[in-house]
Design an enzyme around this catalytic site. Structure first.
Site, mmCIF file in Angstrom:
data_model
loop_
_atom_site.group_PDB
_atom_site.id
_atom_site.type_symbol
_atom_site.label_atom_id
_atom_site.label_comp_id
_atom_site.label_asym_id
_atom_site.label_seq_id
_atom_site.Cartn_x
_atom_site.Cartn_y
_atom_site.Cartn_z
ATOM 1 N N SER A 62 0.817 -1.275 0.032
ATOM 2 C CA SER A 62 0.124 0.024 0.012
ATOM 3 C C SER A 62 0.865 1.286 -0.022
ATOM 4 C CB SER A 62 -1.010 0.012 1.307
ATOM 5 O OG SER A 62 -1.638 1.109 1.130
ATOM 6 N N HIS A 63 0.395 2.057 -1.032
ATOM 7 C CA HIS A 63 1.273 3.566 -1.025
ATOM 8 C C HIS A 63 1.171 4.332 0.034
ATOM 9 C CE1 HIS A 63 2.760 7.182 -2.516
ATOM 10 N NE2 HIS A 63 3.487 6.661 -3.386
ATOM 11 N N ALA A 64 -0.157 4.183 0.826
ATOM 12 C CA ALA A 64 -0.420 4.957 1.718
ATOM 13 C C ALA A 64 0.253 4.889 3.159
ATOM 14 C CB ALA A 64 -1.830 5.063 2.187
#
EC number: 2.3.1.-
Length: 431
Positions: A168-170
């Site tokens: 996940s980039h977040a």
């Protein structure tokens, strides 16, 4: 041709998929994200493939070793085992540390890494077959954008394997959104176990070991539980009367600076001297004096009161690398004070910026007198001075008065009648 045919016929089969939870209990709760990670565009999954060589006769399967190491790593990195959720009225994105675990998929390939050119570009195998794409039953709903990490281990026929990540980039710990580096095969499984017993002497008083504490006046912890004060530290700097300089010294000795230093053993150790070049001998023999006495020395000059030259050597026992030029600019002077010159007396460049004598073959730069500033034109000391100057600059010339006009007319006719009388007297006629 054989490798291309094998790559064309290669198939990837997903054997099993499951959720790998942490091997121990982890703390719970919600962790807020930064304002940049809360954007909806940051909920994408970053994909990456990592290729590892291996042996076909390996005792432990790569997928089993990575699964155990992943479960042990999730204990320390417990937020990765959670889920992305929306909390509050505004729907802010947070990391919910539920400890559910990461999605893990195990797969096999029917070809070797050499057949697919070790996944060099262009890829001979579809990357979606090597990346984790979980399949859920119809009764369960697990959106992929809520997962933080998905892992797939694909083992090839040669013994090598490929690890595919979707992170996940977040919640990415790195600025580029890439997942953390993957350890070697079974690296966490082979680590030493932490010490379970008691550490000997952990409850005792702390022991502070300082080199030369009795000379520096540092308080030392006592074994009986108290603190034993150290010996008072001597004065750091002391001025003494300058002794007679040796006969072989090139100049006179101005003063001595006695600097007590723990590493100064009488002359050889301790700090260096400012402005002293490597390999330069001691002309005055000050380093051989007891107590590490070092002298400040300058050559004789005809004029006194000049600034200290650049080659002045000062004790630098602390190792601060002082700049000798800064001492000169600071105003340190030796000898009798020199009275200032008059303001109208010209000063030469060599008086303002003294330089050491150059070599005989070098050309001495010319000394130009210092230019004096031009005196500014003072304005009249009146409240309307700027207006008066402006009016004088833009005032038109005054018209000619009648008296000036009469004078000009009289002089003009006087010269005309004089010329006519001259022509008539000498009989000069035009042809």
């Amino acid at each position: 041709m054989r490798g291309s045919a094998a790559a064309a016929a290669a198939t990837v089969t997903r054997v099993a998929q499951r959720v790998v939870a942490p091997s121990a209990a982890t703390p719970g709760g919600a962790l807020p994200l930064s304002w940049l990670d809360r954007y909806p565009t940051q909920r994408a999954l970053i994909e990456s493939l990592h290729v590892f060589k291996g042996r076909a006769d390996a005792a432990v399967a790569p997928a089993a070793a990575i699964e155990r190491a992943l479960a042990a790593a999730l204990v320390s990195y417990y937020p990765i085992a959670g889920r992305l959720a929306e909390r509050g009225d505004g729907g802010e994105l947070v990391v919910d540390c539920t400890g559910e675990g990461v999605w893990f998929i195990e797969a096999t390939a029917s070809c070797s890494l050499e057949d697919v050119d070790y996944l060099e570009y262009p890829l001979m195998v579809d990357k979606d077959e090597l990346l984790p794409h979980p399949t859920y039953p119809a009764s369960e709903s697990h959106p992929e954008d809520s997962l933080i990490l998905l892992v797939q281990v694909t083992q090839f026929a040669c013994g090598g394997f490929v690890v595919g990540f979707r992170f996940s980039h977040a919640a990415a710990p790195r600025p580029d959104g890439a997942p953390p580096p993957v350890p070697r095969h079974g690296h966490l499984h082979r680590l030493h176990r932490p010490l379970q017993g008691e550490v000997p002497g952990a409850d005792g008083p702390p022991v502070q070991r300082v080199r030369g504490a009795h000379r520096q006046g540092v308080a030392v912890a006592d074994a009986r539980g108290g603190v034993r004060p150290g010996v008072p530290r001597p004065r750091v700097l002391r001025h003494e009367r300058a002794p007679r300089a040796p006969a072989r010294a090139p100049g006179r000795l101005l003063r001595q600076l006695l600097l007590h230093h723990a590493g100064d053993g009488g002359g050889g150790g301790g700090g260096g001297r400012v402005g002293e070049r490597r390999g330069e001998a001691d002309p005055g023999g000050e380093e051989a004096a007891p107590g590490g006495v070092r002298a400040v020395e300058r050559r004789r000059r005809r004029r006194r009161g000049r600034p200290v030259p650049d080659h002045l050597r000062l004790p630098d026992a602390a190792g601060l690398r002082l700049v000798a030029a800064g001492v000169r600019r600071g105003g340190l002077r030796v000898g009798r004070p020199r009275p200032r010159r008059a303001a109208h007396q010209p000063r030469l460049h060599r008086h303002l910026h003294p330089r050491p004598p150059l070599r005989p073959q070098a050309r001495r730069p010319p000394h130009h007198p210092v230019r004096r500033r031009r005196r500014r034109r003072r304005l009249p000391q009146r409240h309307d001075a700027p207006r008066l100057i402006t009016e004088r600059a833009h005032r038109p010339p005054p018209p000619t008065s009648p008296a000036q006009f009469d004078s000009f007319f009289f002089s003009f006719f006087f010269w005309v009648f004089s010329l006519l009388s001259l022509y008539a007297r000498h009989g000069i006629h035009s042809p």
